[in-house]
Scaffold this motif. Structure first.
Motif, mmCIF file in Angstrom:
data_model
loop_
_atom_site.group_PDB
_atom_site.id
_atom_site.type_symbol
_atom_site.label_atom_id
_atom_site.label_comp_id
_atom_site.label_asym_id
_atom_site.label_seq_id
_atom_site.Cartn_x
_atom_site.Cartn_y
_atom_site.Cartn_z
ATOM 1 N N ILE A 94 0.813 -1.231 0.000
ATOM 2 C CA ILE A 94 0.000 0.000 0.000
ATOM 3 C C ILE A 94 0.834 1.264 0.000
ATOM 4 C CG2 ILE A 94 -0.344 -0.261 2.526
ATOM 5 C CD1 ILE A 94 -3.014 1.468 1.848
ATOM 6 N N ARG A 95 0.416 2.199 -0.860
ATOM 7 C CA ARG A 95 0.947 3.575 -0.841
ATOM 8 C C ARG A 95 -0.223 4.504 -0.554
ATOM 9 N NH1 ARG A 95 4.687 6.543 -5.159
ATOM 10 N NH2 ARG A 95 6.166 5.328 -3.932
ATOM 11 N N HIS A 96 0.012 5.462 0.323
ATOM 12 C CA HIS A 96 -1.092 6.350 0.720
ATOM 13 C C HIS A 96 -0.534 7.712 1.118
ATOM 14 C CE1 HIS A 96 -4.895 7.534 2.606
ATOM 15 N NE2 HIS A 96 -5.440 6.470 2.050
ATOM 16 N N GLN A 151 7.642 7.114 5.679
ATOM 17 C CA GLN A 151 8.570 6.022 5.354
ATOM 18 C C GLN A 151 8.352 5.494 3.943
ATOM 19 O OE1 GLN A 151 10.995 3.780 6.876
ATOM 20 N NE2 GLN A 151 11.391 5.482 8.277
ATOM 21 N N HIS A 152 9.414 5.019 3.348
ATOM 22 C CA HIS A 152 9.358 4.331 2.053
ATOM 23 C C HIS A 152 10.476 3.270 2.108
ATOM 24 C CE1 HIS A 152 8.737 3.437 -2.017
ATOM 25 N NE2 HIS A 152 8.914 4.605 -2.594
ATOM 26 N N PRO A 153 10.249 2.229 2.923
ATOM 27 C CA PRO A 153 11.359 1.321 3.230
ATOM 28 C C PRO A 153 11.949 0.600 2.014
ATOM 29 C CG PRO A 153 9.266 0.478 4.104
ATOM 30 C CD PRO A 153 9.014 1.874 3.662
ATOM 31 N N SER A 210 10.314 14.561 2.804
ATOM 32 C CA SER A 210 10.682 13.359 2.044
ATOM 33 C C SER A 210 10.714 12.090 2.882
ATOM 34 C CB SER A 210 12.052 13.575 1.402
ATOM 35 O OG SER A 210 12.522 12.372 0.840
ATOM 36 N N ARG A 211 9.841 11.160 2.546
ATOM 37 C CA ARG A 211 9.878 9.840 3.199
ATOM 38 C C ARG A 211 11.111 9.064 2.750
ATOM 39 N NH1 ARG A 211 4.352 8.713 0.071
ATOM 40 N NH2 ARG A 211 5.114 8.384 -2.041
ATOM 41 N N VAL A 212 11.559 9.355 1.529
ATOM 42 C CA VAL A 212 12.759 8.680 1.028
ATOM 43 C C VAL A 212 13.956 9.075 1.899
ATOM 44 C CG1 VAL A 212 14.365 8.539 -0.921
ATOM 45 C CG2 VAL A 212 11.891 8.511 -1.332
ATOM 46 N N ALA A 213 14.064 10.368 2.203
ATOM 47 C CA ALA A 213 15.190 10.817 3.030
ATOM 48 C C ALA A 213 15.156 10.128 4.382
ATOM 49 C CB ALA A 213 15.147 12.332 3.199
ATOM 50 N N LEU A 260 17.092 14.959 -4.078
ATOM 51 C CA LEU A 260 15.661 14.829 -3.778
ATOM 52 C C LEU A 260 14.841 15.832 -4.582
ATOM 53 C CD1 LEU A 260 15.811 14.663 0.128
ATOM 54 C CD2 LEU A 260 15.461 12.724 -1.430
ATOM 55 N N ARG A 261 13.627 15.433 -4.885
ATOM 56 C CA ARG A 261 12.680 16.324 -5.557
ATOM 57 C C ARG A 261 12.022 17.244 -4.521
ATOM 58 N NH1 ARG A 261 7.079 15.757 -6.395
ATOM 59 N NH2 ARG A 261 7.090 13.848 -5.158
ATOM 60 N N MET A 262 11.672 18.447 -4.925
ATOM 61 C CA MET A 262 10.862 19.309 -4.053
ATOM 62 C C MET A 262 9.467 18.691 -3.978
ATOM 63 S SD MET A 262 12.425 22.044 -3.031
ATOM 64 C CE MET A 262 11.597 23.590 -3.082
ATOM 65 N N HIS A 285 18.913 9.434 -7.581
ATOM 66 C CA HIS A 285 17.656 10.180 -7.448
ATOM 67 C C HIS A 285 16.546 9.130 -7.417
ATOM 68 C CE1 HIS A 285 14.351 12.903 -8.201
ATOM 69 N NE2 HIS A 285 15.124 13.946 -8.408
ATOM 70 N N PRO A 286 15.577 9.245 -6.500
ATOM 71 C CA PRO A 286 14.552 8.207 -6.428
ATOM 72 C C PRO A 286 13.519 8.296 -7.550
ATOM 73 C CG PRO A 286 14.088 9.932 -4.836
ATOM 74 C CD PRO A 286 15.413 10.269 -5.456
ATOM 75 N N GLY A 287 13.506 9.443 -8.262
ATOM 76 C CA GLY A 287 12.474 9.676 -9.261
ATOM 77 C C GLY A 287 11.150 9.954 -8.568
ATOM 78 N N PRO A 288 10.244 10.670 -9.199
ATOM 79 C CA PRO A 288 10.404 11.297 -10.508
ATOM 80 C C PRO A 288 11.303 12.532 -10.423
ATOM 81 C CG PRO A 288 8.260 11.869 -9.546
ATOM 82 C CD PRO A 288 8.909 10.897 -8.608
ATOM 83 N N MET A 289 12.115 12.718 -11.471
ATOM 84 C CA MET A 289 13.005 13.882 -11.484
ATOM 85 C C MET A 289 12.282 15.098 -12.049
ATOM 86 S SD MET A 289 16.633 12.605 -12.957
ATOM 87 C CE MET A 289 16.099 11.354 -14.118
#
Ligand code: ASP
Length: 336
Positions: free
Chosen positions: A125-127, A153-155, A186-189, A239-241, A278-282
């Protein structure tokens, strides 16, 4: 490393049927210890060998069902989870918020209960809301994988980034990673800082004070508000803004043009041989220049390829992991 906690207060009071007590989830990098990550990366390496075969499908999850629920836009994460499940021969059902009954006002709980009636083995799930995967785990008797919840989070992104760095450098320990840009939203960060620090990397966050959360050094990283700090890193992670997560009217930077001028990653700001991720989208021309994105030093396409095998590893590990003991091998958050 300190022992992981395996119980989550949110879920503790639930009266769960015995079968559900054995469900394991991947909700946060904080659920994992170093051995868990090493195991997952090892599995991903094994699955990577299948990518070069003519016939890429493996029978491993035949007869299993994976449901993927995406309530936020996604290209890489949704396609790679779907392909990962199919490559392992699972049956896959995918729903998107738009076009589903969420459009008609159905709650996440009711959608989860509906999909749960099909007895899925895994729900991905993504939410937009923090904690949505936890809600699903409370209402569906399945392993739950967080594919990104709000800015929390985006493990699996962090795991695929570790896999990419490990492949490129032959290890993660001692590698210096500079994460540049909108760390605040950013959850990626967040996931990457935790994962990289756990695996022995040195992490420096670089960006304007408005986009770096105060006190984040407590996660074991450093902070710099000088873009030149990226010059010392082995990997520059851009990271993307996250404009969709910024409150309306809030001004984190004077303008995108100014952001690009002060914080954009261009060839002039890099040193020779530095790798760029870069995790994308760029947003080409905003946080990263097109020449940097397409350069030989860019690992961005490799990240996408890593996403497939790492997600195969996660799906496989959740379904086939050994019985959950009192101290759970924590891919993996025990629900009961
Ligand atoms: N695709 C990543 C995420 O879902 C990064 C981004 O959207 O900027 O968080």
């Amino acid at each position: 490393m300190p022992e992981k906690t395996v119980q989550q207060p949110l879920m503790r009071d639930e009266l769960l049927p015995p079968s559900r007590a054995r469900r394991r989830h991947l909700i946060s990098i904080a659920d994992l210890g170093r051995p868990d990550i090493e195991r997952l990366l090892g599995l991903a390496r094994t699955f990577a060998t299948s990518l070069d075969r003519d016939v890429k499908k493996l029978p491993t999850l035949r007869g299993r069902t994976v449901v993927s629920m995406f309530y936020e836009p996604s290209t890489r994460t949704s396609t790679s989870f779907e392909l990962a499940a199919k490559r392992l021969s699972a049956d896959v059902m995918s729903i998107r918020a738009s076009g589903s009954s969420a459009d008609k006002g159905e709650s996440l709980k009711d959608t989860a209960l509906t999909l749960g009636a099909y007895d899925p083995d895994i729900v991905v799930i993504r939410h937009t809301s923090i904690g949505a995967p936890d809600v699903v785990a409370r209402h569906v008797d399945a392993h739950v994988v967080n594919a990104g919840d709000g800015k929390r989070q985006h493990p699996t992104q962090a795991l695929l980034d570790l896999f990419t760095i490990d492949e490129e450098f032959g290890g993660v320990d001692g590698i210096h990673v500079a994460i540049v840009g909108d760390v605040l939203h950013s959850r990626v960060a967040r996931s990457n800082i935790q994962a990289l620090v756990l695996m022995g990397a040195h992490v420096t966050l670089v960006g304007p004070p408005t986009l770096i959360p105060r006190g984040i050094e407590a996660l074991g990283c450093e902070v710099s508000h000088d873009i030149n700090a990226i010059r010392d890193a082995d990997v520059v992670y851009v990271l993307r803004m996250q404009r969709e997560r910024m409150e309306a009217g809030a001004n984190f930077v004077p303008s995108l043009r100014e952001y690009t001028a002060r914080w954009g990653v261009s060839a002039e700001r890099l040193t020779k041989g530095q790798r760029v991720m870069h995790p994308g989208p760029m947003n080409r021309g905003v946080e990263i220049t097109p020449d940097v994105a397409d350069a030989a030093e860019s690992l961005i396409q490799r990240q996408v390829r890593s996403g497939l095998v790492v997600r195969m590893a996660v799906l496989y590990d959740l379904v086939t992991g050994g019985p959950v003991s009192a101290v759970a091998p924590a891919t993996i958050r025990e629900v009961a």
